[in-house]
Design a protein around this motif. Structure first.
Motif, PDB file in Angstrom:
ATOM      1  N   PHE A   5      45.513  45.620  41.604  1.00 35.54           N
ATOM      2  CA  PHE A   5      44.052  45.714  41.631  1.00 35.54           C
ATOM      3  C   PHE A   5      43.567  46.798  40.668  1.00 35.54           C
ATOM      4  O   PHE A   5      42.591  46.602  39.935  1.00 35.54           O
ATOM      5  CB  PHE A   5      43.560  46.012  43.049  1.00 35.54           C
ATOM      6  N   LEU A   8      43.742  45.680  37.179  1.00 33.11           N
ATOM      7  CA  LEU A   8      42.609  44.822  36.830  1.00 33.11           C
ATOM      8  C   LEU A   8      41.468  45.640  36.236  1.00 33.11           C
ATOM      9  O   LEU A   8      40.743  45.173  35.346  1.00 33.11           O
ATOM     10  CB  LEU A   8      42.122  44.067  38.074  1.00 33.11           C
ATOM     11  N   LEU A  12      39.140  45.107  32.824  1.00 31.56           N
ATOM     12  CA  LEU A  12      37.687  45.007  32.827  1.00 31.56           C
ATOM     13  C   LEU A  12      37.040  45.965  31.837  1.00 31.56           C
ATOM     14  O   LEU A  12      36.074  45.616  31.155  1.00 31.56           O
ATOM     15  CB  LEU A  12      37.150  45.251  34.243  1.00 31.56           C
ATOM     16  N   THR A 176      29.956  39.375  37.805  1.00 29.87           N
ATOM     17  CA  THR A 176      31.399  39.398  38.034  1.00 29.87           C
ATOM     18  C   THR A 176      31.865  40.753  38.535  1.00 29.87           C
ATOM     19  O   THR A 176      32.651  40.852  39.491  1.00 29.87           O
ATOM     20  CB  THR A 176      32.150  39.043  36.735  1.00 29.87           C
ATOM     21  N   VAL A 180      33.690  41.951  42.088  1.00 32.55           N
ATOM     22  CA  VAL A 180      34.928  42.736  42.143  1.00 32.55           C
ATOM     23  C   VAL A 180      34.734  43.970  43.015  1.00 32.55           C
ATOM     24  O   VAL A 180      35.619  44.344  43.806  1.00 32.55           O
ATOM     25  CB  VAL A 180      35.372  43.143  40.723  1.00 32.55           C
TER      26      VAL A 180
END
Length: 400
Positions: A5, A8, A12, A176, A180
């Motif tokens: 996570f 990620l 981004l 988005t 998240v």
């Protein structure tokens, strides 16, 4: 699960940073501004790091990694949504404000994520773990120019000469990131011990349980902060005028130049993979750092000569050798700082402001000749070379 996570997050903010360079060229076309004035895009993005670096570190220290991530994601999302009114007004100043808010989110995420990843395992492998996470940052860097080239710079589409495509794209990005943030709010983050509290890796000078007496007495940290400033300065300038180089020097369309920028980001990903393997099996991180710095000095010299395809290939290769620099400088600077690790992370992240200042210098030169502007990053790579080469002598822990 937590590592994935957090990784990620690297993806981004990689997308957001490389999209900024696409906006740089688009604003030149649509808002009719010069190359040097378009550098305000980089100043808005990277300048936020100088403003938000320390507050983000203090917030993380007070409320923990999870709330630090959530704060970063919220600012990221709000900044993206601000592109809607900015596009409607057509104001370059409004766009800069939206980018600044968005970048405050990126600065918060970056301040939190690096020590967060370092805390998720053994310090002896922190360099490798951070470089692994930075691989996904590079992947985001590939996605950004491709998305920007297709949705913003592509010639002949309905909104290629206005700001509607920018508005729509950033609305999707804001939505988005908000999703998240909601998902991450449900993730349980256990208490993490700081792997930098005890010096047990191959770069440490002996064993100590003492906390560093004064952070700014740690020479390896101070030089790391300086090296990071110059490192991101080189990145900001190189990326800001890549599409201009492809368009002005190579005669490519802005869209195709954007795709080549994506290719250069792919080279950064490959460089990070190769660099991680070399660190693991062949060379110490500081040695690989100064070797790659020398390689980029050579690449910049070739780019500045305007030798056609040869120079353009060298421009693409700069990202290959640049690949390991940010995470390696960051990790080397945080070694054995104990409870000062989060504070040190904030100061090193503040060095990212260099990416907002250096494009102005390159822009003034690029207004006359884009190729000649690439002599300037050589100064930055000399500083990085000195940090990597001198690191073993700098790494002397000051204890109580």
């Amino acid at each position: 699960m937590i590592l994935l996570f957090v990784t990620l997050l690297f993806l981004l903010w990689g997308i957001a940073m490389s999209l900024g360079d696409t906006l740089n060229k688009h604003f030149q076309n649509v808002l009719h501004i010069s190359k040097s004035k378009s550098a305000y895009v980089q100043l808005s993005l990277f300048g936020a790091y100088a403003v938000m670096g320390i507050p983000a570190g203090l917030f993380m220290r007070r409320f923990g990694y999870k709330w630090g991530v959530l704060l970063g994601l919220c600012l990221y999302s709000v900044g993206a949504f601000l592109f809607v009114p900015a596009s409607n007004s057509g104001s370059f100043g409004f766009f800069r404000f939206a980018l600044f808010v968005l970048a405050c989110g990126l600065a918060t995420l970056e301040t939190v994520a690096h020590p967060f990843v370092a805390a998720l395992g053994d310090q002896r492998t922190s360099d490798q773990r951070i470089n692994f996470s930075q691989f996904f940052n590079g992947l985001g860097g590939i996605i950004g120019p491709v998305v920007g080239g297709f949705f913003i710079l592509k010639a002949g589409q309905t909104h290629s000469n206005d700001l509607i495509a920018v508005r729509n794209l950033y609305f999707v990005i804001g939505t988005t990131i908000a999703v998240v943030a909601v998902l991450f709010s449900f993730v349980k983050v256990p208490a993490l011990s700081d792997p930098h509290l005890v010096a047990v890796d191959s770069y440490a000078v002996g064993f100590t349980e003492h906390i560093p007496k004064k952070l700014f007495h740690q020479k390896h940290f101070v030089f790391a902060a300086i090296a990071q400033l110059f490192n991101v300065a080189a990145q900001g300038g190189t990326w800001a005028y890549f599409i201009n180089y492809g368009h002005d020097i190579m005669g490519l369309s802005s869209e195709k130049a954007g795709y080549f920028f994506g290719l250069s980001m792919l080279m950064m990903v490959l460089g990070r993979l190769v660099g991680t393997l070399l660190m693991r099996y062949v060379l110490a991180p500081n040695k690989l750092l100064w070797i790659f710095a020398v390689c980029n000095i050579v690449m910049c010299l070739i780019v500045a000569q305007n030798w056609g395809p040869v120079s353009f290939i060298a421009l693409i290769m700069i990202n290959f050798f640049f690949s390991i620099m940010f995470p390696t400088i960051f990790s080397l600077g945080l070694k054995d700082l104990g409870k000062s690790t989060e504070q040190a992370s904030s100061f090193i992240v503040m060095g990212v402001v260099g990416g907002g200042l250096f494009p102005f210098l390159m822009g003034w030169v690029a207004d006359h000749n884009v190729a000649t502007a690439y002599y300037l990053p050589i100064i930055c790579y000399i500083v990085i070379f000195l940090f990597g080469f001198m690191y073993p002598r700098l790494k002397r822990i000051v204890i109580n």
